[in-house]
Design an enzyme around this catalytic site. Structure first.
Site, PDB file in Angstrom:
ATOM      1  N   HIS A 136      -4.219  47.256 -12.033  1.00  0.00           N
ATOM      2  CA  HIS A 136      -4.269  48.203 -10.910  1.00  0.00           C
ATOM      3  C   HIS A 136      -5.061  47.568  -9.768  1.00  0.00           C
ATOM      4  O   HIS A 136      -6.092  46.939 -10.007  1.00  0.00           O
ATOM      5  CB  HIS A 136      -4.961  49.488 -11.392  1.00  0.00           C
ATOM      6  CG  HIS A 136      -4.894  50.604 -10.415  1.00  0.00           C
ATOM      7  ND1 HIS A 136      -5.718  50.699  -9.312  1.00  0.00           N
ATOM      8  CD2 HIS A 136      -4.082  51.689 -10.373  1.00  0.00           C
ATOM      9  CE1 HIS A 136      -5.412  51.808  -8.642  1.00  0.00           C
ATOM     10  NE2 HIS A 136      -4.433  52.425  -9.260  1.00  0.00           N
ATOM     11  N   CYS A 181       0.398  50.250  -6.513  1.00  0.00           N
ATOM     12  CA  CYS A 181      -0.245  51.507  -6.104  1.00  0.00           C
ATOM     13  C   CYS A 181      -0.300  51.550  -4.581  1.00  0.00           C
ATOM     14  O   CYS A 181      -1.102  50.852  -3.954  1.00  0.00           O
ATOM     15  CB  CYS A 181      -1.639  51.628  -6.720  1.00  0.00           C
ATOM     16  SG  CYS A 181      -2.446  53.168  -6.242  1.00  0.00           S
ATOM     17  N   HIS A 203       2.331  53.766  -8.787  1.00  0.00           N
ATOM     18  CA  HIS A 203       1.654  54.999  -8.348  1.00  0.00           C
ATOM     19  C   HIS A 203       2.081  55.193  -6.908  1.00  0.00           C
ATOM     20  O   HIS A 203       1.824  54.319  -6.083  1.00  0.00           O
ATOM     21  CB  HIS A 203       0.137  54.810  -8.317  1.00  0.00           C
ATOM     22  CG  HIS A 203      -0.502  54.647  -9.657  1.00  0.00           C
ATOM     23  ND1 HIS A 203      -1.835  54.353  -9.796  1.00  0.00           N
ATOM     24  CD2 HIS A 203      -0.014  54.775 -10.908  1.00  0.00           C
ATOM     25  CE1 HIS A 203      -2.138  54.298 -11.087  1.00  0.00           C
ATOM     26  NE2 HIS A 203      -1.038  54.541 -11.778  1.00  0.00           N
ATOM     27  N   ASP A 218       0.522  60.377  -7.287  1.00  0.00           N
ATOM     28  CA  ASP A 218      -0.892  60.089  -7.509  1.00  0.00           C
ATOM     29  C   ASP A 218      -1.711  61.187  -6.867  1.00  0.00           C
ATOM     30  O   ASP A 218      -1.193  62.274  -6.656  1.00  0.00           O
ATOM     31  CB  ASP A 218      -1.191  58.684  -6.990  1.00  0.00           C
ATOM     32  CG  ASP A 218      -2.372  58.041  -7.669  1.00  0.00           C
ATOM     33  OD1 ASP A 218      -3.085  58.736  -8.406  1.00  0.00           O
ATOM     34  OD2 ASP A 218      -2.591  56.845  -7.454  1.00  0.00           O
ATOM     35  N   HIS A 219      -2.940  60.903  -6.542  1.00  0.00           N
ATOM     36  CA  HIS A 219      -3.827  61.951  -6.027  1.00  0.00           C
ATOM     37  C   HIS A 219      -3.100  62.900  -5.097  1.00  0.00           C
ATOM     38  O   HIS A 219      -2.405  62.478  -4.192  1.00  0.00           O
ATOM     39  CB  HIS A 219      -4.978  61.329  -5.235  1.00  0.00           C
ATOM     40  CG  HIS A 219      -5.664  60.237  -5.974  1.00  0.00           C
ATOM     41  ND1 HIS A 219      -6.460  59.320  -5.351  1.00  0.00           N
ATOM     42  CD2 HIS A 219      -5.668  59.917  -7.284  1.00  0.00           C
ATOM     43  CE1 HIS A 219      -6.940  58.482  -6.250  1.00  0.00           C
ATOM     44  NE2 HIS A 219      -6.465  58.817  -7.430  1.00  0.00           N
ATOM     45  N   TYR A 223      -6.392  65.535  -8.921  1.00  0.00           N
ATOM     46  CA  TYR A 223      -5.483  65.644 -10.066  1.00  0.00           C
ATOM     47  C   TYR A 223      -5.101  67.081 -10.425  1.00  0.00           C
ATOM     48  O   TYR A 223      -5.062  67.455 -11.582  1.00  0.00           O
ATOM     49  CB  TYR A 223      -6.068  64.907 -11.275  1.00  0.00           C
ATOM     50  CG  TYR A 223      -5.889  63.411 -11.155  1.00  0.00           C
ATOM     51  CD1 TYR A 223      -4.671  62.812 -11.487  1.00  0.00           C
ATOM     52  CD2 TYR A 223      -6.905  62.592 -10.669  1.00  0.00           C
ATOM     53  CE1 TYR A 223      -4.482  61.448 -11.352  1.00  0.00           C
ATOM     54  CE2 TYR A 223      -6.728  61.226 -10.531  1.00  0.00           C
ATOM     55  CZ  TYR A 223      -5.514  60.663 -10.877  1.00  0.00           C
ATOM     56  OH  TYR A 223      -5.318  59.311 -10.739  1.00  0.00           O
TER      57      TYR A 223
HETATM   58  C1  DNO Z   1      -7.442  56.789  -9.666  1.00  0.00           C
HETATM   59  C2  DNO Z   1      -6.700  55.868 -10.505  1.00  0.00           C
HETATM   60  C3  DNO Z   1      -7.595  54.811 -11.096  1.00  0.00           C
HETATM   61  C4  DNO Z   1      -6.805  54.022 -12.100  1.00  0.00           C
HETATM   62  C5  DNO Z   1      -7.557  52.883 -12.683  1.00  0.00           C
HETATM   63  C6  DNO Z   1      -6.614  52.013 -13.467  1.00  0.00           C
HETATM   64  O1  DNO Z   1      -7.114  57.912  -9.609  1.00  0.00           O
HETATM   65  O2  DNO Z   1      -5.619  55.342  -9.847  1.00  0.00           O
HETATM   66  O3  DNO Z   1      -8.660  55.421 -11.733  1.00  0.00           O
HETATM   67  O4  DNO Z   1      -6.448  54.851 -13.146  1.00  0.00           O
HETATM   68  O5  DNO Z   1      -8.178  52.160 -11.742  1.00  0.00           O
HETATM   69  O6  DNO Z   1      -7.352  51.277 -14.366  1.00  0.00           O
END
Ligand code: DNO
Length: 356
Positions: free
Chosen positions: A206, A244, A271, A316-317, A330
């Site tokens: 990531h 991401c 993501h 994602d978020h 989340y």
């Molecule tokens: C945040 C996530 C990160 C991700 C880690 C992967 O919301 O995208 O916490 O899970 O960095 O190891």
């Protein structure tokens, strides 16, 4: 595009699998044994129990996020070999239960970092926020305090055990610059990739979030250059990336459409989310809608579609909307909206292709 949703486990998430089941077209749950501290082996019985529960709702469990890397491995100290052996054991155990992708990161001390968890947006919702000057001038201890006071549920990567040792860790990182961190990553990868290959697992690193150094700590997975270096370390198919858009895209120099074009084929997991970046480098998270942020989400999805991307995707978020009380970023509602936007884009590109 194999649509998934991240879930933190029973008793550890405000969202339930029953609710996720009602989001159209969601095939899998991105999961982890969140209670396990970094460095401890994930045992077969615990893996089986979690997988069985998730599978009983008809979801697949192909993607784990994250198996966290112990600080000793990132620091390259004397204990790292033992922790690497433990990591290998977890990979083998997960492989036995059909896991296909392990997402992980190599960020020193902190995982993703924000200065505010519930920053008000114009539409009346709240979202995660990063104030650059605040981080430049703040004692990291202060930030840890603000973050832990703003939510009952600890952020991943901000676990209390790790935060308790923060002073000691900062001391240890004085010896580790970017070059050293790359060396330590290469050492780790050369050890674990053959094990991942044999287990049928792709490792998916990531990017650092935000993708630049904070608090003087080195950060190395920050842009295209990092991907080239990773490929140079090992061309193994198990040496994959997590694409991401919101993390890497928080640096406006990273053109996420170009990055998707070049690296989607090496990214078994994506993501997809948006952020709005201001001129001073601050950024706020927004809805997934392209118009709301600085990242060309529809361009990224177009690129994935062009490549017939079959990897795992998750929203994602999200913002915190409609009064939802949830883990920062989340909640259920805005991520569900995000999924529908991604499906909509995909279907539209699909129709366009059929018309040609
Ligand atoms: C945040 C996530 C990160 C991700 C880690 C992967 O919301 O995208 O916490 O899970 O960095 O190891």
């Amino acid at each position: 595009m194999n649509m998934t949703f991240r879930w933190y486990g029973r008793g550890n998430d405000t969202v339930t699998l029953e609710q996720i089941k009602q989001i159209p077209g969601t095939k899998g749950i991105v999961w982890a044994l969140h209670q396990k501290p970094a460095g401890v082996v994930w045992e077969k019985e615990e893996i089986k129990e979690e997988i069985d529960y998730i599978n009983s709702f008809g979801f697949h469990t192909d993607v784990v996020e994250s198996v966290n890397v112990h600080e000793s491995i990132k620091l390259g100290n004397a204990e790292r070999d033992q922790y690497i052996e433990n990591y290998k054991e977890s990979i083998r155990n997960l492989g036995e239960f059909g896991v296909k992708v392990i997402c992980y990161n190599f960020m020193p001390i902190f995982d993703w970092t924000r200065t505010e968890m519930f920053h008000p947006l114009e539409d009346g919702s709240t979202a995660l926020f990063f104030e650059k000057t605040k981080v430049e001038n703040l004692d990291p201890q202060e930030l840890v305090k603000t973050v832990s006071e703003s939510s009952d549920l600890s952020l991943p990567g901000w676990e209390p055990e790790r935060m308790a040792r923060i002073g000691e860790l900062f001391e240890a990182y004085k010896e580790v610059d970017e070059e050293k961190l790359w060396e330590n990553l290469a050492y780790f990868l050369n050890e674990i990739l053959p094990v991942a290959e044999a287990a049928g697992i792709k490792m998916a690193i990531h990017p650092d979030d935000p993708p630049y150094s904070i608090f003087g700590l080195p950060r190395i997975i920050t842009g295209e250059f990092s991907y080239e270096k990773l490929i140079a370390i090992s061309d193994s198919a198990a040496n994959g990336f997590t694409l991401c858009t919101g993390s890497m895209g928080a640096n406006p120099d990273n053109d996420m459409v170009q990055i998707a074009k070049k690296y989607a084929s090496r990214s078994p997991f994506s993501h997809i989310r948006n952020v709005k970046i201001y001129e001073n480098g601050n950024f706020t998270e927004t809805s997934h809608y392209t118009t709301d942020g600085s990242i060309d989400i529809k361009g990224v999805v177009a690129e994935l579609h062009k490549q017939n991307y079959e990897g795992y995707v998750r929203p994602d978020h999200g913002r915190h909307i409609w009064g939802e009380v949830c883990r920062p970023g989340y909640g259920l509602y805005d991520r569900a909206l995000g999924i529908m936007y991604l499906h909509g884009l995909w279907d539209a590109y699909e129709t366009k292709k059929e018309e040609v």
